[in-house]
Design an enzyme around this catalytic site. Structure first.
Site, PDB file in Angstrom:
ATOM      1  N   ARG A  44       0.844  -1.196   0.000  1.00  0.00           N
ATOM      2  CA  ARG A  44       0.000   0.000   0.000  1.00  0.00           C
ATOM      3  C   ARG A  44       0.884   1.251   0.000  1.00  0.00           C
ATOM      4  O   ARG A  44       0.601   2.226  -0.684  1.00  0.00           O
ATOM      5  CB  ARG A  44      -0.949   0.015   1.224  1.00  0.00           C
ATOM      6  CG  ARG A  44      -1.635   1.360   1.403  1.00  0.00           C
ATOM      7  CD  ARG A  44      -2.864   1.349   2.291  1.00  0.00           C
ATOM      8  NE  ARG A  44      -2.755   0.489   3.449  1.00  0.00           N
ATOM      9  CZ  ARG A  44      -2.000   0.744   4.525  1.00  0.00           C
ATOM     10  NH1 ARG A  44      -1.294   1.858   4.604  1.00  0.00           N
ATOM     11  NH2 ARG A  44      -1.957  -0.114   5.533  1.00  0.00           N
ATOM     12  N   TYR A  53     -16.930  16.260 -15.564  1.00  0.00           N
ATOM     13  CA  TYR A  53     -17.334  14.850 -15.566  1.00  0.00           C
ATOM     14  C   TYR A  53     -18.322  14.587 -14.414  1.00  0.00           C
ATOM     15  O   TYR A  53     -18.085  15.005 -13.276  1.00  0.00           O
ATOM     16  CB  TYR A  53     -16.074  13.981 -15.435  1.00  0.00           C
ATOM     17  CG  TYR A  53     -16.363  12.545 -15.124  1.00  0.00           C
ATOM     18  CD1 TYR A  53     -17.117  11.765 -16.006  1.00  0.00           C
ATOM     19  CD2 TYR A  53     -15.899  11.954 -13.960  1.00  0.00           C
ATOM     20  CE1 TYR A  53     -17.400  10.434 -15.715  1.00  0.00           C
ATOM     21  CE2 TYR A  53     -16.172  10.631 -13.664  1.00  0.00           C
ATOM     22  CZ  TYR A  53     -16.929   9.878 -14.544  1.00  0.00           C
ATOM     23  OH  TYR A  53     -17.205   8.577 -14.247  1.00  0.00           O
ATOM     24  N   ASP A  76      -7.687  18.440 -14.469  1.00  0.00           N
ATOM     25  CA  ASP A  76      -7.987  17.081 -14.940  1.00  0.00           C
ATOM     26  C   ASP A  76      -7.579  17.032 -16.409  1.00  0.00           C
ATOM     27  O   ASP A  76      -8.214  17.642 -17.264  1.00  0.00           O
ATOM     28  CB  ASP A  76      -9.497  16.815 -14.765  1.00  0.00           C
ATOM     29  CG  ASP A  76      -9.892  15.402 -15.171  1.00  0.00           C
ATOM     30  OD1 ASP A  76      -9.170  14.790 -15.981  1.00  0.00           O
ATOM     31  OD2 ASP A  76     -10.937  14.923 -14.690  1.00  0.00           O
ATOM     32  N   LYS A 113      -8.316   5.962 -19.262  1.00  0.00           N
ATOM     33  CA  LYS A 113      -8.671   6.428 -20.592  1.00  0.00           C
ATOM     34  C   LYS A 113      -7.451   6.391 -21.529  1.00  0.00           C
ATOM     35  O   LYS A 113      -6.969   5.315 -21.819  1.00  0.00           O
ATOM     36  CB  LYS A 113      -9.287   7.835 -20.479  1.00  0.00           C
ATOM     37  CG  LYS A 113     -10.381   7.934 -19.379  1.00  0.00           C
ATOM     38  CD  LYS A 113     -11.581   7.134 -19.731  1.00  0.00           C
ATOM     39  CE  LYS A 113     -12.572   6.822 -18.633  1.00  0.00           C
ATOM     40  NZ  LYS A 113     -12.670   7.613 -17.443  1.00  0.00           N
TER      41      LYS A 113
HETATM   42  C1  LIG Z   1     -12.581  13.631 -17.332  1.00  0.00           C
HETATM   43  C2  LIG Z   1     -12.691  12.500 -16.350  1.00  0.00           C
HETATM   44  N1  LIG Z   1     -12.181  12.651 -15.120  1.00  0.00           N
HETATM   45  C3  LIG Z   1     -12.258  11.674 -14.191  1.00  0.00           C
HETATM   46  C4  LIG Z   1     -12.858  10.465 -14.483  1.00  0.00           C
HETATM   47  C5  LIG Z   1     -12.946   9.399 -13.413  1.00  0.00           C
HETATM   48  O1  LIG Z   1     -11.996   8.409 -13.666  1.00  0.00           O
HETATM   49  P1  LIG Z   1     -12.189   6.858 -13.265  1.00  0.00           P
HETATM   50  O2  LIG Z   1     -13.370   6.365 -14.037  1.00  0.00           O
HETATM   51  O3  LIG Z   1     -10.890   6.243 -13.674  1.00  0.00           O
HETATM   52  O4  LIG Z   1     -12.420   6.826 -11.812  1.00  0.00           O
HETATM   53  C6  LIG Z   1     -13.397  10.270 -15.746  1.00  0.00           C
HETATM   54  C7  LIG Z   1     -14.074   9.005 -16.063  1.00  0.00           C
HETATM   55  O5  LIG Z   1     -14.783   8.894 -17.036  1.00  0.00           O
HETATM   56  C8  LIG Z   1     -13.302  11.314 -16.712  1.00  0.00           C
HETATM   57  O6  LIG Z   1     -13.832  11.177 -17.934  1.00  0.00           O
END
Ligand SMILES: Cc1ncc(COP(=O)(O)O)c(C=O)c1O
Length: 382
Positions: free
Chosen positions: A50, A102, A174, A199
């Protein structure tokens, strides 16, 4: 020597070195929870997985390298990474965030962290005065997503960072949609870069992983403390797969951009389409910022077909090569219906304010032959 590498070389070599045990070129998947000690504290840098795991370390170093940061941290998901960032804050603190971010981030902000006394303001960020009007002595952080999901708005990271620096706030970006291939937020003044590595970084729709990169040691230490204390780390297998994905990020992104452009132009010219959201169009309201800030326009496109909710559902059901699925950024093309899928957790009134109307469809354009992708859209729209 590796510090001076250009981006494409960094995706392959950044922060990497042959494994110390046998010289393995790819880091072994250290599938272990613990590490032998010769005497209490007598270990080789790893005590418990961890806290740290060598395969995860390799991924964390790669993340830091491609984002031009000094420290990377890998998590069990993108949301786990965001969760760790928010834990830097305490009751009474306020965050200013992109309005059409998101849906999962919105849910985490509103439904989890608001309970602990943190306040969130959602603001359209193409106007710096609008952001500044929300800043008060309790404001601690600005959370930016650019391009935004799914409206493809572009936020000027440099302009926001001038504001956060002026007021002594943290700026977190992000960078999931753009990836460091297209933009490197730390170079534009951000303090924290966040990724859903699930992604484009992973790139093959086979892992759920999150990442953070910072350039400041004391911030890295605080985040590392939270990562270890809360424990939402990714396992060695997922670290390995993400690392493998990163090695081809640059070639995949190049093709995502090419295919994205061709599909955006195809949709724009289609008589059954009402509106296409893609920052590469000169008519896109933030095109100039996108051009200055990004190396290309990426593979994400949203569009509104003529019709209503049911018409949009029919289209996504008819698609064959585009798979109807959550997520984005893999080699394969995906289609999504934000109102019922990724953004269902945002109240209708709230999501429509930012343009996420019932008929909106989001495409993650993959790296297949673009003529096959166009043919699939053609039959679905007919
Ligand atoms: C722009 C964006 N940020 C954060 C996330 C969250 O990521 P995760 O699904 O890996 O938890 C996503 C998921 O679709 C996303 O599209």
């Amino acid at each position: 020597m590796k510090k001076d590498l250009k981006f494409n070389s960094k995706t392959i070599h950044g922060g990497q070195h042959p494994d110390k045990a046998y010289g393995a070129v790819m880091p072994p998947i250290y599938q272990t929870s613990t590490y032998a000690q010769t005497t209490p504290g007598g270990h080789k840098g790893y005590e418990y997985s961890r806290s740290a795991n060598p395969t995860r370390t390799a991924l964390e170093q790669a993340l830091a390298s491609i984002e031009n940061g000094s420290h990377g941290l890998a998590f069990a998901s993108g949301l786990a990474a965001i969760d760790a960032v928010l834990k830097l804050l305490g009751p009474g603190d306020e965050v200013i965030s992109t309005s059409d971010l998101y849906g999962g981030s919105y849910r985490l902000f509103k439904k989890v962290f608001e309970k602990y006394g943190i306040r969130f303001h959602f603001v359209g960020m193409d106007n710096m005065e609008a952001i500044e009007s929300y800043i008060n002595p309790n404001t601690k952080m600005v959370w930016v997503e650019t391009p935004t999901n799914p409206m493809m708005n572009i936020i000027d990271i440099k302009a926001v960072s001038a504001l956060t620096q002026k007021h002594g706030l943290l700026l977190a970006v992000d960078n999931t949609f753009a990836t460091p291939y297209l933009q490197q937020p730390l170079d534009l003044g951000a303090d924290i870069v966040m990724h859903s590595a699930t992604k484009y970084l992973g790139g093959h729709s086979d892992v759920v992983v999150g990442g953070l990169v910072v350039k400041d040691k004391s911030l890295a230490d605080r985040l590392y403390f939270i990562q270890n204390a809360s424990g939402a780390v990714c396992g060695p297998m997922d670290s390995f797969l993400t690392l493998r994905g990163i090695k081809t990020l640059h070639v995949r992104m190049q093709r995502h951009c090419e295919n994205g452009e061709a599909i955006a132009k195809y949709l724009q010219a289609h008589p059954k389409i009402e509106k296409v959201y893609w920052p590469g169009f000169e008519t896109h309201p933030n095109h100039k910022v996108a051009k200055a800030q990004m190396k290309g326009f990426g593979g994400m496109i949203s569009f509104v077909p003529k019709g209503n909710y049911d018409d949009a559902i029919k289209i996504v059901e008819k698609l064959n090569l585009f798979t109807l699925a959550e997520s984005l950024g893999g080699v394969e093309s995906l289609a999504g219906h934000p109102a019922s899928m990724t953004h269902a957790s945002i109240p209708k009134e709230e999501r429509e304010k930012s343009g996420v109307v019932d008929a909106l469809i989001r495409l993650s354009v993959g790296i297949e032959d673009v003529e096959d992708l166009k043919a699939d859209l053609e039959q679905a729209l007919s």
